[in-house]
Write a protein that holds these residues in place. Structure first.
Motif, PDB file in Angstrom:
ATOM      1  N   GLN A   1      -0.575   2.709  -0.400  1.00 47.90           N
ATOM      2  CA  GLN A   1      -0.147   1.319  -0.541  1.00 47.90           C
ATOM      3  C   GLN A   1       1.198   1.094   0.135  1.00 47.90           C
ATOM      4  N   LEU A   2       2.134   2.061  -0.011  1.00 44.58           N
ATOM      5  CA  LEU A   2       3.444   1.959   0.638  1.00 44.58           C
ATOM      6  C   LEU A   2       3.297   1.932   2.162  1.00 44.58           C
ATOM      7  N   LEU A   3       2.440   2.815   2.685  1.00 44.98           N
ATOM      8  CA  LEU A   3       2.227   2.851   4.137  1.00 44.98           C
ATOM      9  C   LEU A   3       1.599   1.559   4.631  1.00 44.98           C
ATOM     10  N   SER A   4       0.667   1.045   3.883  1.00 44.01           N
ATOM     11  CA  SER A   4       0.000  -0.201   4.284  1.00 44.01           C
ATOM     12  C   SER A   4       0.977  -1.364   4.300  1.00 44.01           C
TER      13      SER A   4
ATOM     14  N   THR B   1      -4.509   4.587   7.819  1.00 41.69           N
ATOM     15  CA  THR B   1      -5.796   3.878   7.764  1.00 41.69           C
ATOM     16  C   THR B   1      -6.926   4.842   7.421  1.00 41.69           C
ATOM     17  N   ALA B   2      -6.920   6.021   8.081  1.00 40.26           N
ATOM     18  CA  ALA B   2      -7.956   7.019   7.816  1.00 40.26           C
ATOM     19  C   ALA B   2      -7.883   7.513   6.376  1.00 40.26           C
ATOM     20  N   ALA B   3      -6.653   7.697   5.865  1.00 37.59           N
ATOM     21  CA  ALA B   3      -6.477   8.159   4.483  1.00 37.59           C
ATOM     22  C   ALA B   3      -6.991   7.115   3.499  1.00 37.59           C
ATOM     23  N   GLU B   4      -6.764   5.830   3.822  1.00 38.93           N
ATOM     24  CA  GLU B   4      -7.218   4.753   2.950  1.00 38.93           C
ATOM     25  C   GLU B   4      -8.744   4.709   2.890  1.00 38.93           C
ATOM     26  N   VAL B   5      -9.372   4.885   4.053  1.00 33.94           N
ATOM     27  CA  VAL B   5     -10.844   4.897   4.095  1.00 33.94           C
ATOM     28  C   VAL B   5     -11.390   6.075   3.292  1.00 33.94           C
ATOM     29  N   LYS B   6     -10.764   7.260   3.480  1.00 39.14           N
ATOM     30  CA  LYS B   6     -11.215   8.457   2.771  1.00 39.14           C
ATOM     31  C   LYS B   6     -11.051   8.290   1.261  1.00 39.14           C
TER      32      LYS B   6
END
Length: 627
Positions: free
Chosen positions: A586-589, A530-535
């Motif tokens: 995207q894979l992690l999400s 989640t943090a990586a997506e926001v960054k």
């Protein structure tokens, strides 16, 4: 596959017994071999013989010509007054030698030497090696490259030696208990590092997740003989059980046959010459086989616990700092009956200090630790107790208690307790200095349990214990009626025993997390994703500096030809890395039922972040000097 190392009918004695006798072993390219066995069976000695550190008493060990062997030492040696970086660069490795020569040339400042060293770096493609050194040492918890080695702790020295042998990139890597002195995050990094490389590996470890995920061959040293299993830990357990069942069946057949042979022996005349000598010799061989493989008595941890009242221990607003570093900040918790709590966090975040606060060995700076009147602590500390090497085992136990009450007036003597802990009478009079690390750990555990605690605190209890003892300890702890508080880097051990965690996050912050270690890792990976997506979203919306807008300074040197080529390629590299990172996010999400996939994707994102930061910084640096 080519054979890297072969041992043919090697033997080694210790005192008056064979550790191993006429055993043979081969390690081929790509093998990841784990050596397992009970404490005192000779695993570390066998590893040293295979590494060429000590000679065998019989047989020979051969390493194929041109194969480089690297071994993590139990007692590593360093240049004590040199820095961490200097010690790493002092190893006999082409890239290390090239970087060292370049660093020395820059210090000397002579143009010809710098040019020659630069050409050497180009030829060997050694420019990234210092970055690789920094990343490896940071992952292993030794981030300061310029710290003098003399100032390092014992654990840091072990990790520096591990970094040094990993960076030397040997053809055959030999490791003896590599996960000791590592925290859980570092173990996972090492596991991923070894799993992702085509590295030929020979190691001793008791980490069962490590065995399951890394190894493809397990070799068991049992009663002086080697048994090879082509598979991981689960396969080993299955096939070992089959082997033992077959041995038991063969032993039963031999016993039945021996009874008939014994009747024949008794019916024959006393004079041996009248009997078939061949049949007599066969009888004695049969007698030996009928005894079956030597089996040690099982470890018996069944000891009573003291009665426990309603109030166990209440901790309120606990605070502690040491050396200006905050380790515990405003922590509160009321312990309940049969609590099963694990403690995790990076090295140096205060886990052991926290245990000493609870047991009264340290006083808090603020807050209260209120212990119930019926609570009896049993504290198994990380460091092995310090006793004179010439002191006998039984005397060590008697110092704690001569007898222990186990029932209605029934008592057990110190000698009887030692027998429960796999110390037969003859072994009880052995000096402590002659015990293996695992045997000393068993004595330490006995001294804790003999007090009949109802609140067990275990600080790294799995160090130096073999797999059999580990399983028995787990069974005992599963049935333990009191409270349990465990610090351990053994993920399997934690998953099996704990129900929630105290997670030490640094700067005194302690998270109370409901669940075991695997539950927490899944939660942490989701948080990281989640943090990586926001960054990533923030970076995507941030305007990217271009060559036309990048500031220039008149005093900056123009780019060299090599730097100009590097500058032109960086933009494409950065775009490619950002695209790959977006795919992983995207894979992690999307999620996955495979825990290993989630772990791998999160680790790849972390690596990409570090690489992006490095390349972006380098691009900005070059853009300031580009015309």
């Amino acid at each position: 596959m080519p054979v890297f190392l072969s041992a043919h009918e090697i033997s080694k004695t210790y005192g008056d017994r064979w550790l191993f006798h006429r055993v043979s072993l081969g390690v081929s390219q790509g093998d990841k071999v784990a050596l397992v066995g009970v404490n005192g069976s000779g695993k570390s000695t066998l590893l040293k013989v295979l590494a060429g550190l000590i000679p065998p008493d019989e047989g020979e060990v051969a390493v194929t010509a041109g194969i480089r062997v690297g071994m993590m030492s139990q007692n590593p040696t360093f240049h004590e007054d040199a820095t961490v970086l200097d010690n790493v660069l002092s190893m006999d490795h082409p890239l290390a030698l090239a970087v060292k020569a370049y660093e020395q040339a820059l210090t000397g400042g002579k143009a010809a030497e710098i040019t020659a060293a630069t050409l050497r770096m180009d030829e060997q493609q050694a420019w990234e090696f210092e970055t690789q050194i920094r990343q490896t040492l940071t992952q292993l918890g030794v981030p300061d490259l310029h710290q003098v080695v003399r100032q390092l702790s014992g654990g840091q020295r072990k990790r520096l030696d591990l970094a040094r042998v990993l960076l030397s990139e040997p053809d055959l890597l030999i490791l003896d208990e590599p996960t000791n002195h590592l925290d859980l995050a570092t173990i996972e990094w090492l596991e991923g590092h070894l799993a992702s490389r085509q590295q030929t590996l020979l190691l001793v470890t008791h980490d069962r997740y490590f065995l399951e995920r890394i190894t493809n061959v397990i070799v068991e040293l049992n009663e002086g003989q080697l048994y090879r299993y082509e598979g991981n830990y689960a396969y080993f357990l299955e096939k070992k059980e089959e082997r033992q069942a077959q041995q038991a069946s063969e032993t039963d057949k031999a016993r039945n046959l021996m009874r008939r042979e014994l009747e024949w022996m008794r019916r024959q005349p006393k004079a041996r010459g009248t009997k078939s000598q061949a049949r007599i010799d066969a009888f004695y061989e049969l007698e030996k086989k009928a005894q079956g493989p030597g089996q040690k008595a099982g470890l018996d941890l069944s000891v009573p616990t003291a009665r426990q009242g309603k109030k166990i221990m209440e901790v309120e607003d606990l605070q502690k700092s040491l050396g200006g570093k905050r380790l515990v900040d405003d922590f509160s918790y009321a312990f309940k009956r049969k609590d099963r709590i694990g403690i995790i966090g990076p090295n140096g975040t205060g886990k052991t200090t926290f245990l000493r606060l609870l047991t009264g060995q340290l006083s808090p700076d603020a807050g209260v630790v209120d212990v119930g009147s019926t609570t009896v602590f049993g504290y198994y500390e990380q460091e092995v107790f310090d006793l004179p090497a010439d002191k006998r085992v039984i005397d060590v136990v008697k110092e704690t208690a001569e007898v222990m009450t186990v029932g209605k007036g029934e008592t057990v003597s110190a000698s009887q307790l030692l027998q429960r802990f796999q110390f037969p009478p003859a072994r009880q009079y052995t000096p402590v200095g002659k015990l293996s690390g695992g045997e000393q750990r068993r004595i330490q555990l006995l001294r804790v349990l003999i007090r009949q605690p109802n609140f067990l605190i275990l600080d790294e209890p799995t160090n130096d214990l073999d797999l059999i003892t580990l399983n028995l300890l787990e069974e005992f702890l599963l049935d333990f009626e009191g409270c349990l508080l465990i610090v351990s880097h053994d993920r399997y051990f934690m998953d099996r025993l704990v129900e929630h965690l105290f997670v030490f996050e640094g700067d005194g912050k302690i998270r109370n997390f409901p669940g075991n270690y695997t539950d927490y890792r899944a939660f942490a990976q989701q948080q990281e994703a989640t943090a990586a997506e926001v960054k990533w979203a923030e970076e995507k919306n941030r305007p990217t500096p271009t060559p036309s807008t990048a500031p220039k300074t008149s005093s900056a040197k123009k780019l060299s030809f090599k730097e100009q080529r590097e500058y032109e390629s960086l933009e494409a590299e950065i775009d490619s890395l950002e695209g790959r990172k977006a795919e992983l996010i995207q894979l992690l999400s999307s999620g996955s039922e495979n825990h290993e996939d989630l772990t791998q994707w999160a680790q790849q994102i972390e690596t990409l972040d570090a690489e992006l930061e490095q390349k972006t910084d380098r691009w900005l640096e070059l853009s300031e000097r580009a015309e």
